[in-house]
Scaffold this motif. Structure first.
Motif, PDB file in Angstrom:
ATOM      1  N   LEU A  66      42.620  28.940  44.673  1.00 23.05           N
ATOM      2  CA  LEU A  66      42.364  27.779  43.822  1.00 23.05           C
ATOM      3  C   LEU A  66      41.458  26.830  44.588  1.00 23.05           C
ATOM      4  N   GLY A  68      39.401  23.216  44.321  1.00 20.70           N
ATOM      5  CA  GLY A  68      39.165  21.968  43.603  1.00 20.70           C
ATOM      6  C   GLY A  68      37.769  21.464  43.892  1.00 20.70           C
ATOM      7  N   ASP A  69      37.009  21.174  42.863  1.00 22.98           N
ATOM      8  CA  ASP A  69      35.637  20.702  43.005  1.00 22.98           C
ATOM      9  C   ASP A  69      35.577  19.280  42.446  1.00 22.98           C
ATOM     10  N   GLN A  73      34.099  17.744  39.042  1.00 27.41           N
ATOM     11  CA  GLN A  73      35.351  17.477  38.329  1.00 27.41           C
ATOM     12  C   GLN A  73      35.867  18.725  37.611  1.00 27.41           C
ATOM     13  N   GLN A  74      36.080  19.762  38.412  1.00 25.15           N
ATOM     14  CA  GLN A  74      36.613  21.011  37.870  1.00 25.15           C
ATOM     15  C   GLN A  74      37.416  21.747  38.935  1.00 25.15           C
ATOM     16  N   ASP A  75      38.321  22.582  38.460  1.00 27.62           N
ATOM     17  CA  ASP A  75      39.059  23.504  39.320  1.00 27.62           C
ATOM     18  C   ASP A  75      38.535  24.907  39.062  1.00 27.62           C
ATOM     19  N   LYS A  76      38.607  25.736  40.099  1.00 28.32           N
ATOM     20  CA  LYS A  76      38.157  27.121  39.982  1.00 28.32           C
ATOM     21  C   LYS A  76      39.280  28.034  40.430  1.00 28.32           C
ATOM     22  N   ARG A  77      39.721  28.892  39.538  1.00 26.50           N
ATOM     23  CA  ARG A  77      40.713  29.919  39.873  1.00 26.50           C
ATOM     24  C   ARG A  77      39.926  31.198  40.149  1.00 26.50           C
TER      25      ARG A  77
END
Length: 194
Positions: A66, A68-69, A73-77
């Motif tokens: 996971l 966090g960016d 303003q986004q998360d990346k799985r």
């Protein structure tokens, strides 16, 4: 009656003149070590590692991360495949690996813009979840269905080429590991899925 005999003779001659297909000589397939990965699913938060040449050491690892960016303003799985120090993956300048189809050649040398590197970690696919936008998927493997990851094991006597067959399910959010194989013979090119 003469017409019937003539017709039968004509049919017999036509049948005798048919060209018979010439069969290609049988090729000796390479001896391979096959591993049934039993359609193992790597859902987010899970990991799995495998010993492809049965020498007691893990060769590849499938994992998730996971990220966090805050800037975007986004998360990346993210779903990754990683190799050990004794295992090579073909990686290009964009840090991706080729998505191979059945029968594609896996050569010993670098190929088509990809270079064999050990101790690699390569992103397969990712789900991007933004604050203001709906989630979406990215990555070369996000639509993979029974495709092949080329691998190359480094042994004391040379290189052992092989492959791992995987699929990716966006709806189930997981990598599915079908099977793998690696050559028993050093320094031989192999075909994906064979």
């Amino acid at each position: 009656m003469k017409n019937i005999i003539f017709l039968l003779a004509l049919i017999a001659m036509m049948d005798a003149c048919k060209k018979k297909p010439v069969e290609a000589p049988a090729q000796n397939p390479l001896a391979m070590i096959f591993t049934n990965l039993k359609d193992s699913a790597i859902a987010f938060g899970r990991v799995a590692s495998f010993d492809l040449d049965t020498n007691g050491q893990k060769d590849v690892l499938f994992s998730t991360l996971l990220v966090g960016d805050g800037i975007n303003q986004q998360d990346k799985r993210q779903w990754y495949v990683s190799s050990s120090f004794e295992t090579n993956l073909p990686v290009n300048e964009q840090e991706s690996i080729p998505v191979l189809h059945i029968n594609d050649l896996i050569p010993l040398q670098n190929f088509s813009g990809y270079n064999w590197f050990n101790a690699s970690s390569v992103l397969l696919a990712q789900q991007i979840i933004g604050i203001n936008n709906p989630p979406f998927w990215a990555g070369d493997w996000k639509d993979a269905s029974h495709r092949f990851i080329p691998v190359q094991l480094i042994s004391s006597n040379g290189l052992l080429n092989g492959w791992i067959e995987i699929s990716f399910s966006i709806t189930q959010e997981k990598v599915i590991l079908h099977k793998a194989a690696v050559s028993k013979e050093e320094n031989k090119a192999v075909q994906a899925g064979k």
